[in-house]
Scaffold this active site. Sequence first.
Site, PDB file in Angstrom:
ATOM      1  CD  GLU A 215      13.714   6.044  -3.357  1.00  0.00           C
ATOM      2  OE1 GLU A 215      14.251   5.070  -4.133  1.00  0.00           O
ATOM      3  OE2 GLU A 215      14.494   7.078  -3.387  1.00  0.00           O
ATOM      4  CB  CYS A 249      12.611  -2.199  -1.259  1.00  0.00           C
ATOM      5  SG  CYS A 249      13.507  -1.180  -0.819  1.00  0.00           S
TER       6      CYS A 249
HETATM    7  P1  NAD Z   1       1.847   0.015  -1.653  1.00  0.00           P
HETATM    8  O1  NAD Z   1       2.043   0.755  -2.944  1.00  0.00           O
HETATM    9  O2  NAD Z   1       0.624  -0.723  -1.583  1.00  0.00           O
HETATM   10  O3  NAD Z   1       1.647   1.262  -0.563  1.00  0.00           O
HETATM   11  C1  NAD Z   1       2.771   2.329  -0.358  1.00  0.00           C
HETATM   12  C2  NAD Z   1       1.841   3.523   0.201  1.00  0.00           C
HETATM   13  O4  NAD Z   1       0.979   4.155  -0.793  1.00  0.00           O
HETATM   14  C3  NAD Z   1       1.171   3.303   1.302  1.00  0.00           C
HETATM   15  O5  NAD Z   1       1.151   4.433   2.306  1.00  0.00           O
HETATM   16  C4  NAD Z   1      -0.315   3.386   1.072  1.00  0.00           C
HETATM   17  O6  NAD Z   1      -1.375   3.821   1.830  1.00  0.00           O
HETATM   18  C5  NAD Z   1      -0.210   4.330  -0.362  1.00  0.00           C
HETATM   19  N1  NAD Z   1      -1.228   3.997  -1.107  1.00  0.00           N
HETATM   20  C6  NAD Z   1      -1.793   2.946  -1.493  1.00  0.00           C
HETATM   21  N2  NAD Z   1      -2.619   3.035  -2.793  1.00  0.00           N
HETATM   22  C7  NAD Z   1      -2.512   4.257  -3.095  1.00  0.00           C
HETATM   23  C8  NAD Z   1      -3.302   5.193  -4.029  1.00  0.00           C
HETATM   24  N3  NAD Z   1      -3.936   4.586  -4.679  1.00  0.00           N
HETATM   25  N4  NAD Z   1      -2.710   6.318  -4.008  1.00  0.00           N
HETATM   26  C9  NAD Z   1      -2.028   7.066  -3.171  1.00  0.00           C
HETATM   27  N5  NAD Z   1      -1.385   6.298  -2.312  1.00  0.00           N
HETATM   28  C10 NAD Z   1      -1.572   5.118  -2.119  1.00  0.00           C
HETATM   29  O7  NAD Z   1       3.389  -0.656  -1.155  1.00  0.00           O
HETATM   30  P2  NAD Z   1       3.490  -1.235   0.375  1.00  0.00           P
HETATM   31  O8  NAD Z   1       2.534  -2.535   0.237  1.00  0.00           O
HETATM   32  O9  NAD Z   1       3.342  -0.454   1.326  1.00  0.00           O
HETATM   33  O10 NAD Z   1       5.079  -1.749   0.218  1.00  0.00           O
HETATM   34  C11 NAD Z   1       5.600  -2.650  -0.551  1.00  0.00           C
HETATM   35  C12 NAD Z   1       6.126  -1.936  -1.908  1.00  0.00           C
HETATM   36  O11 NAD Z   1       7.060  -1.049  -1.597  1.00  0.00           O
HETATM   37  C13 NAD Z   1       7.229  -3.071  -2.574  1.00  0.00           C
HETATM   38  O12 NAD Z   1       7.142  -3.115  -3.900  1.00  0.00           O
HETATM   39  C14 NAD Z   1       8.418  -2.637  -2.016  1.00  0.00           C
HETATM   40  O13 NAD Z   1       9.393  -3.185  -2.950  1.00  0.00           O
HETATM   41  C15 NAD Z   1       8.507  -1.105  -2.235  1.00  0.00           C
HETATM   42  N6  NAD Z   1       9.475  -0.448  -1.505  1.00  0.00           N
HETATM   43  C16 NAD Z   1      10.302   0.433  -2.070  1.00  0.00           C
HETATM   44  C17 NAD Z   1      11.255   0.995  -1.281  1.00  0.00           C
HETATM   45  C18 NAD Z   1      12.325   1.757  -2.018  1.00  0.00           C
HETATM   46  O14 NAD Z   1      13.068   2.481  -1.102  1.00  0.00           O
HETATM   47  N7  NAD Z   1      12.444   1.594  -3.144  1.00  0.00           N
HETATM   48  C19 NAD Z   1      11.430   0.846   0.205  1.00  0.00           C
HETATM   49  C20 NAD Z   1      10.257  -0.052   0.664  1.00  0.00           C
HETATM   50  C21 NAD Z   1       9.246  -0.415   0.003  1.00  0.00           C
END
Ligand code: NAD
Length: 497
Positions: A215, A249
Amino acid sequence: MKDAIENLRDVLSRQREACLASPYPELSQRRRTLREVREALSRYQDQLAAAMSDDFGRRSEFECKTLDVMFPALQIDHALANLRRWMKPQRRRTDLLFRTNIAKVVYQPKGVVGVIAAWNFPIVEAMGPMIMALAAGNRVMIKMSEFSPRSTAVLREMLADIFPEDQVAVFGGGVEVAQAFASLPFDHIVFTGSPGVGKEIMRAASANLTPVTLELGGKSPAIVAPSASIAAAARSIAHGKAFNAGQACVAPDYALVPRDRIDAFVAAAVSAFQRMVPDPVHDPEYTCIASDRHAKRVHELLDDARAKGATVTSCGTGNGWRVVPMQIVTNVTPDMRIMQEELFNPILPVVACDSLDEGIRYITARPRPLALYYYGTDAGEIKRLEQDVHAGGMTVNDWAWHVFQSDLPFGGTGNSGIGSWRGPEGFRALSHGKSVLRMKPWFPIGLFRPPYGTRVQQLVSTLFLGHADPALNIPCSAGNEPRRYGSTAQDTTREST
Ligand code: NAD
């Protein structure tokens, strides 16, 4: 750190053992589980809302309770109402050749589902996939974001109240823990986060051939057509940027507005925002930018746009740091960071767009967005957008509401994601649809075994394929002896002389 990773492995192996001991929770058991989660949500609603507000510095209580608490509760109601139907094995037709046998698909729990949540709606992003995974009979391990430590603590306490760790377990920790988590051999991973990290998750999962639901995010456009009411479109888009301060998002990322209506749109959006949030600094219902790191990025994006010639219209007074009212940016150019990166904040670039064709060209030249919004009344234009433009989902004449329909799948396409954990599609994604064919004992399957070339086999081939090219066809011998494919008529003659 080593202990944290060891603990993840230990919990996974205990969850696996529990799956083997109870591989297929019955309907009544799953329903009981879901009801317990629903009751816990009610009991913990205040603590969850307070924890999320602490994590953000300040977050609207109404938005915490409706989106992060009520939305999972509604999802449970929907699952409770549909679970019997979702779980029921599905009868399928056999092919003509196999008529009289019984074919069906049985939806088995996959096993242990790993859930990785982002920080912006931390409870719903953890609990939504968890609810569907439990409905599908799985066990669940959840890794929360490093930006949500208080929400993590309350969620862990709430779920530990009702689940043993070998059924549902919640983990905090930083990116190293998240990386170790993603590389565990789960039976499915549901990840919510950015497209960049989504690629890393998929890479890690590929080592175990673990299927993934991603997602992700992206730049979701809002098209304001000439037929739109400017006031209504501006009000809706301003709400999209005020809700969670644009940290959603599916928030409209930028607006495509007819050139001659941009001034009217900006004025209407400013006034709509100010009516909703008259005093951003002191309004307890206006959410802060979630961290200093994210606030720094907001101000850098605005500086970059200004430096490249944009006009920024602030929709109110912020505190210069983490309280940021909607910022409308006009005179944008493609080289600005605001037009290159997903915003995920209350900045709204407005791009001039004089026809639907121009808008479609603009959108389709870029990565596929998570959401698409159209404001207007032209049925032909709506149909074109439904059919011709790829986006995860679409709401017409408002933003985001398609996401709140429990019976609709919600997910991205291309750069904005893979798969969905919601609705019937979500149940199937988190189940294994096992094909089962029950052969009747009297079914003459022996007729299909070698040696090949019997009359019945030839008849079947002719019936389903017609006559082959005569050069390749194998005629039936006078003595009705079976012929092996690969041997030619000539070979056969030689053999028989
Ligand atoms: P992010 O990708 O930085 O982090 C998401 C999660 O991944 C966090 O729990 C983080 O700890 C973990 N993470 C970070 N690096 C990682 C790695 N190398 N390996 C494994 N896990 C890792 O995103 P964010 O800043 O938390 O959220 C913002 C993004 O999420 C935006 O792009 C937004 O559009 C998206 N988002 C999508 C939805 C959806 O339902 N489609 C909902 C909310 C947010």
